[in-house]
Write a protein that holds these residues in place. Structure first.
Motif, PDB file in Angstrom:
ATOM      1  N   GLU A   2     110.800  32.913  56.898  1.00  0.00           N
ATOM      2  CA  GLU A   2     111.350  34.021  55.726  1.00  0.00           C
ATOM      3  C   GLU A   2     110.358  33.873  54.711  1.00  0.00           C
ATOM      4  O   GLU A   2     110.212  35.188  54.204  1.00  0.00           O
ATOM      5  CB  GLU A   2     112.475  33.163  55.158  1.00  0.00           C
ATOM      6  CG  GLU A   2     113.585  33.259  56.368  1.00  0.00           C
ATOM      7  CD  GLU A   2     115.027  32.455  55.685  1.00  0.00           C
ATOM      8  OE1 GLU A   2     116.048  32.784  56.227  1.00  0.00           O
ATOM      9  OE2 GLU A   2     114.893  31.389  54.984  1.00  0.00           O
ATOM     10  N   ALA A   3     109.753  32.967  54.041  1.00  0.00           N
ATOM     11  CA  ALA A   3     108.269  33.154  53.168  1.00  0.00           C
ATOM     12  C   ALA A   3     107.378  34.198  53.488  1.00  0.00           C
ATOM     13  O   ALA A   3     107.244  35.032  52.765  1.00  0.00           O
ATOM     14  CB  ALA A   3     108.249  31.803  52.756  1.00  0.00           C
ATOM     15  N   LYS A   4     107.248  33.978  54.712  1.00  0.00           N
ATOM     16  CA  LYS A   4     106.153  34.876  55.224  1.00  0.00           C
ATOM     17  C   LYS A   4     106.546  36.370  55.282  1.00  0.00           C
ATOM     18  O   LYS A   4     105.653  37.189  55.001  1.00  0.00           O
ATOM     19  CB  LYS A   4     105.444  34.295  56.615  1.00  0.00           C
ATOM     20  CG  LYS A   4     104.693  33.079  56.021  1.00  0.00           C
ATOM     21  CD  LYS A   4     103.828  32.455  57.522  1.00  0.00           C
ATOM     22  CE  LYS A   4     102.850  31.193  57.152  1.00  0.00           C
ATOM     23  NZ  LYS A   4     102.135  30.856  57.944  1.00  0.00           N
ATOM     24  N   LYS A   5     107.610  36.341  56.118  1.00  0.00           N
ATOM     25  CA  LYS A   5     108.324  37.684  56.079  1.00  0.00           C
ATOM     26  C   LYS A   5     108.432  38.205  54.658  1.00  0.00           C
ATOM     27  O   LYS A   5     107.979  39.726  54.429  1.00  0.00           O
ATOM     28  CB  LYS A   5     109.631  37.535  56.649  1.00  0.00           C
ATOM     29  CG  LYS A   5     110.228  39.188  57.035  1.00  0.00           C
ATOM     30  CD  LYS A   5     111.416  38.743  57.839  1.00  0.00           C
ATOM     31  CE  LYS A   5     112.014  40.163  58.319  1.00  0.00           C
ATOM     32  NZ  LYS A   5     113.152  39.985  59.099  1.00  0.00           N
ATOM     33  N   LEU A  55     103.836  42.598  49.776  1.00  0.00           N
ATOM     34  CA  LEU A  55     102.225  42.972  49.900  1.00  0.00           C
ATOM     35  C   LEU A  55     102.280  44.456  50.362  1.00  0.00           C
ATOM     36  O   LEU A  55     101.428  45.100  49.919  1.00  0.00           O
ATOM     37  CB  LEU A  55     101.625  42.087  50.667  1.00  0.00           C
ATOM     38  CG  LEU A  55     101.272  40.714  49.881  1.00  0.00           C
ATOM     39  CD1 LEU A  55     100.431  39.603  51.011  1.00  0.00           C
ATOM     40  CD2 LEU A  55     100.427  40.885  48.598  1.00  0.00           C
ATOM     41  N   ALA A  56     103.404  44.789  51.023  1.00  0.00           N
ATOM     42  CA  ALA A  56     103.454  46.277  51.763  1.00  0.00           C
ATOM     43  C   ALA A  56     103.826  47.431  50.577  1.00  0.00           C
ATOM     44  O   ALA A  56     103.802  48.572  50.808  1.00  0.00           O
ATOM     45  CB  ALA A  56     104.394  46.356  52.969  1.00  0.00           C
ATOM     46  N   GLN A  57     104.316  46.632  49.316  1.00  0.00           N
ATOM     47  CA  GLN A  57     104.832  47.569  48.375  1.00  0.00           C
ATOM     48  C   GLN A  57     103.655  48.305  47.657  1.00  0.00           C
ATOM     49  O   GLN A  57     102.913  47.540  47.052  1.00  0.00           O
ATOM     50  CB  GLN A  57     105.756  46.967  47.451  1.00  0.00           C
ATOM     51  CG  GLN A  57     106.771  46.238  47.879  1.00  0.00           C
ATOM     52  CD  GLN A  57     107.743  47.197  48.886  1.00  0.00           C
ATOM     53  OE1 GLN A  57     108.389  48.066  48.592  1.00  0.00           O
ATOM     54  NE2 GLN A  57     108.078  46.484  50.253  1.00  0.00           N
ATOM     55  N   LYS A  58     103.740  49.473  47.519  1.00  0.00           N
ATOM     56  CA  LYS A  58     102.414  50.289  46.831  1.00  0.00           C
ATOM     57  C   LYS A  58     103.132  51.487  45.987  1.00  0.00           C
ATOM     58  O   LYS A  58     104.053  52.060  46.236  1.00  0.00           O
ATOM     59  CB  LYS A  58     101.445  50.651  47.854  1.00  0.00           C
ATOM     60  CG  LYS A  58     100.997  49.285  48.358  1.00  0.00           C
ATOM     61  CD  LYS A  58      99.880  49.848  49.465  1.00  0.00           C
ATOM     62  CE  LYS A  58      99.465  48.376  50.036  1.00  0.00           C
ATOM     63  NZ  LYS A  58      98.458  48.200  51.073  1.00  0.00           N
ATOM     64  N   LYS A 115     103.885  30.003  47.356  1.00  0.00           N
ATOM     65  CA  LYS A 115     104.816  30.224  45.931  1.00  0.00           C
ATOM     66  C   LYS A 115     106.172  30.742  46.027  1.00  0.00           C
ATOM     67  O   LYS A 115     106.779  30.183  45.060  1.00  0.00           O
ATOM     68  CB  LYS A 115     103.952  31.480  45.188  1.00  0.00           C
ATOM     69  CG  LYS A 115     102.568  31.011  44.627  1.00  0.00           C
ATOM     70  CD  LYS A 115     101.942  32.129  43.896  1.00  0.00           C
ATOM     71  CE  LYS A 115     100.665  31.583  43.269  1.00  0.00           C
ATOM     72  NZ  LYS A 115     100.577  31.773  42.060  1.00  0.00           N
ATOM     73  N   ILE A 116     106.543  31.341  46.940  1.00  0.00           N
ATOM     74  CA  ILE A 116     107.855  31.529  47.155  1.00  0.00           C
ATOM     75  C   ILE A 116     108.691  30.351  47.391  1.00  0.00           C
ATOM     76  O   ILE A 116     109.626  30.228  46.828  1.00  0.00           O
ATOM     77  CB  ILE A 116     108.082  32.554  48.431  1.00  0.00           C
ATOM     78  CG1 ILE A 116     107.394  34.023  47.928  1.00  0.00           C
ATOM     79  CG2 ILE A 116     109.715  32.628  48.719  1.00  0.00           C
ATOM     80  CD1 ILE A 116     107.499  34.959  49.222  1.00  0.00           C
ATOM     81  N   ILE A 117     108.196  29.610  48.173  1.00  0.00           N
ATOM     82  CA  ILE A 117     108.854  28.109  48.531  1.00  0.00           C
ATOM     83  C   ILE A 117     108.721  27.142  47.309  1.00  0.00           C
ATOM     84  O   ILE A 117     109.787  26.555  47.095  1.00  0.00           O
ATOM     85  CB  ILE A 117     108.356  27.617  49.977  1.00  0.00           C
ATOM     86  CG1 ILE A 117     108.630  28.581  50.929  1.00  0.00           C
ATOM     87  CG2 ILE A 117     108.834  26.149  49.993  1.00  0.00           C
ATOM     88  CD1 ILE A 117     107.850  28.107  52.364  1.00  0.00           C
ATOM     89  N   LYS A 118     107.568  27.046  46.706  1.00  0.00           N
ATOM     90  CA  LYS A 118     107.408  25.892  45.842  1.00  0.00           C
ATOM     91  C   LYS A 118     107.392  26.352  44.394  1.00  0.00           C
ATOM     92  O   LYS A 118     107.551  25.673  43.445  1.00  0.00           O
ATOM     93  CB  LYS A 118     106.005  25.373  46.109  1.00  0.00           C
ATOM     94  CG  LYS A 118     105.651  24.522  47.366  1.00  0.00           C
ATOM     95  CD  LYS A 118     104.454  23.785  47.503  1.00  0.00           C
ATOM     96  CE  LYS A 118     104.281  23.343  48.921  1.00  0.00           C
ATOM     97  NZ  LYS A 118     103.143  22.424  48.953  1.00  0.00           N
ATOM     98  N   GLY A 119     107.514  27.923  44.146  1.00  0.00           N
ATOM     99  CA  GLY A 119     107.479  28.209  42.990  1.00  0.00           C
ATOM    100  C   GLY A 119     106.082  28.389  42.515  1.00  0.00           C
ATOM    101  O   GLY A 119     105.132  27.895  42.906  1.00  0.00           O
ATOM    102  N   GLY A 120     106.014  28.486  41.024  1.00  0.00           N
ATOM    103  CA  GLY A 120     104.634  28.688  40.417  1.00  0.00           C
ATOM    104  C   GLY A 120     104.946  28.825  38.931  1.00  0.00           C
ATOM    105  O   GLY A 120     105.951  29.146  38.368  1.00  0.00           O
ATOM    106  N   ALA A 169      96.662  36.376  51.306  1.00  0.00           N
ATOM    107  CA  ALA A 169      97.545  36.522  50.407  1.00  0.00           C
ATOM    108  C   ALA A 169      98.934  36.292  50.801  1.00  0.00           C
ATOM    109  O   ALA A 169      99.644  35.643  50.239  1.00  0.00           O
ATOM    110  CB  ALA A 169      97.576  37.951  49.877  1.00  0.00           C
ATOM    111  N   VAL A 170      99.279  36.588  52.063  1.00  0.00           N
ATOM    112  CA  VAL A 170     100.568  36.431  52.786  1.00  0.00           C
ATOM    113  C   VAL A 170     100.798  34.826  52.732  1.00  0.00           C
ATOM    114  O   VAL A 170     101.956  34.119  52.187  1.00  0.00           O
ATOM    115  CB  VAL A 170     100.609  36.701  54.036  1.00  0.00           C
ATOM    116  CG1 VAL A 170     102.021  36.199  55.016  1.00  0.00           C
ATOM    117  CG2 VAL A 170     100.776  38.199  54.174  1.00  0.00           C
TER     118      VAL A 170
END
Length: 101
Positions: free
Chosen positions: A89-92, A98-101, A65-70, A58-59
């Motif tokens: 930065e995108a991985k961070k 993904l940590a948001q719950k 997707k963060i870098i290239k869009g979607g 997922a990361v």
């Protein structure tokens, strides 16, 4: 008193990385279209985290997707590419989302 100071220190230690990553999201204009707990133009980060929960890659998927869009995953509004975000930065950001719950 010591117990209170330890509790405060632990709270700050946990909150600081979360706020730092939210600060990165803000500085990269992610927060213009996304919020942690509600849909804006794009899905909430909590919804993204729920959708990708348990996916080992997922990361990496989200970083791309963060870098290239979607488009098409969350509806008709496409997410634009973010050329100002580098891979680290995108991985961070992806890990933080993904940590948001």
């Amino acid at each position: 008193m010591k117990r209170a100071l330890i509790t405060i220190a632990m709270t700050l230690a946990v909150a600081a990385p979360a706020m730092a990553d939210q600060a990165l999201a803000t500085s990269k204009n992610c927060m213009a279209c996304h919020a942690v707990d509600k849909k804006l133009v794009g899905p909430s980060y909590k919804d993204v985290a729920a959708k990708y929960a348990g996916q080992k890659d997922a990361v990496d998927k989200l970083a791309v997707k963060i870098i290239k869009g979607g488009s098409g995953v969350w509806g008709p509004v496409p997410m634009p590419a973010n050329a100002q975000v580098n891979e680290a930065e995108a991985k961070k950001l992806a890990a933080w989302v993904l940590a948001q719950k």
